[in-house]
Design an enzyme around this catalytic site. Structure first.
Site, short mmCIF file in Angstrom:
data_model
loop_
_atom_site.label_atom_id
_atom_site.label_comp_id
_atom_site.label_asym_id
_atom_site.label_seq_id
_atom_site.Cartn_x
_atom_site.Cartn_y
_atom_site.Cartn_z
N GLU A 140 59.40 70.28 26.46
CA GLU A 140 59.13 71.62 25.91
C GLU A 140 57.81 71.63 25.15
OE1 GLU A 140 61.90 72.85 22.89
OE2 GLU A 140 61.20 74.93 22.94
N GLU A 237 67.37 80.92 20.39
CA GLU A 237 67.02 79.90 19.40
C GLU A 237 66.22 80.58 18.29
OE1 GLU A 237 65.50 75.33 19.75
OE2 GLU A 237 64.11 76.84 20.43
O1 LIG Z 1 61.73 73.87 18.31
C1 LIG Z 1 62.14 74.24 19.42
O2 LIG Z 1 61.71 75.27 19.95
C2 LIG Z 1 63.19 73.52 20.14
O3 LIG Z 1 63.60 73.94 21.17
C3 LIG Z 1 63.70 72.28 19.58
O4 LIG Z 1 64.80 71.85 20.32
C4 LIG Z 1 62.67 71.20 19.56
O5 LIG Z 1 62.75 70.59 18.39
MG LIG Z 2 62.69 75.78 21.70
#
Ligand SMILES: O=C(O)C(=O)[C@@H](O)CO
Ligand SMILES: [Mg+2]
Length: 261
Positions: A140, A237
């Site tokens: 990522e 997220e």
């Molecule tokens: O920070 C992010 O965006 C993430 O997806 C985490 O899992 C990586 O630290």
């Molecule tokens: Mg992330």
């Protein structure tokens, strides 16, 4: 229609980790992702996942005290990475998970080329260990405002690394929050990299709150992902402004929200 997943490190974080699975299911999430659930009993988590009939997506490789952003791209720490990956693999298998995100780590500017070479080597190893379990390895790109010095910071760089890794089970985690900060042009860049994308995440930019504010129109973006044929999950997220349930209004069109009976 985009399938939203709850990132249980961010959502429902006002309650104990084991209670978050049922909380996610209660508002309609069918899938969850975790980050670093290494302090929890895997069997107890698995029981909650089964009880709530959830799909378990990914976990991250564990942070280390001297390397909170990982070591997958840190030259000289290959043996440590292999051990870290085995730990993540055991956890992902125990949880019935689908993916492991390998954090690349912070690397000084002068070592970035060596760091990328290490990352490629470590990812090949991780991919070969994950493949018999049907697991995907994710990388990522993270933005350099939140993570200064992080080795992997652009989708284009991730694509070049994936080309060198040459493993079908290594994919890009395309977090729109980071991508917007690192250049924007979200939809064109998403489309260009679509065959390499194994997972998507969202949050408002720049606040990282619910994706109903800030500089990205997520209703438009999610509809476009659908139109472009993205068939995976979209991980929520973000850092809720208050109680997770109170901030889910934005997700109603995608079937998520508090049920009123
Ligand atoms: O920070 C992010 O965006 C993430 O997806 C985490 O899992 C990586 O630290
Ligand atoms: Mg992330």
């Amino acid at each position: 229609m985009p399938r939203l997943a709850a990132n249980l490190a961010y959502l429902f974080a006002d309650r104990p980790p084991l209670d978050r699975f049922a909380a996610a299911a209660a508002v309609g999430f069918r899938a969850v992702e975790l980050q670093y659930p290494y302090d929890q009993d895997p069997a107890a988590m698995r029981a909650e996942i089964v009880r709530s009939d959830l799909i378990m997506l990914g976990v991250n490789t564990a942070p280390l005290p001297d390397a909170p952003s990982g070591i997958a791209g840190v030259p000289g720490r290959e043996a440590e990475f292999a051990a870290l990956f085995e730990r993540a693999l055991a956890l992902a298998v125990a949880l019935g998970g689908r993916a492991i995100h390998c954090l690349a780590g912070v690397v000084p500017e002068a070592q970035r080329e060596a760091g990328e070479a290490t990352f490629v080597t470590n990812l090949k190893h991780a991919a070969d260990r994950a493949a018999p379990h049907g697991l995907t390895v994710l990388i990522e790109p993270l933005n350099t405002v939140d993570r200064p010095g992080y080795l992997l910071d652009r989708a284009e760089q991730a694509a070049a690394i994936l080309a060198r890794v040459e493993r079908a089970n290594v994919k890009m985690q395309f977090d729109l929050y980071h991508q917007q900060i690192m250049g924007g042009d979200l939809l064109r860049r998403f489309e260009r990299h679509l065959p390499l994308i194994g997972h998507v995440q969202i949050a408002a930019v720049p606040s990282r709150a619910e994706p109903d504010e800030g500089e990205v129109n997520h209703a438009v973006v999610l509809a476009a992902l659908d139109r472009l044929g993205y068939a995976g999950f979209v991980g929520c997220e973000y850092l809720p402004r208050g109680r997770t349930e109170d901030g889910l209004g934005w997700a109603a069109p995608w079937g998520i929200g508090v049920r009123v009976s």
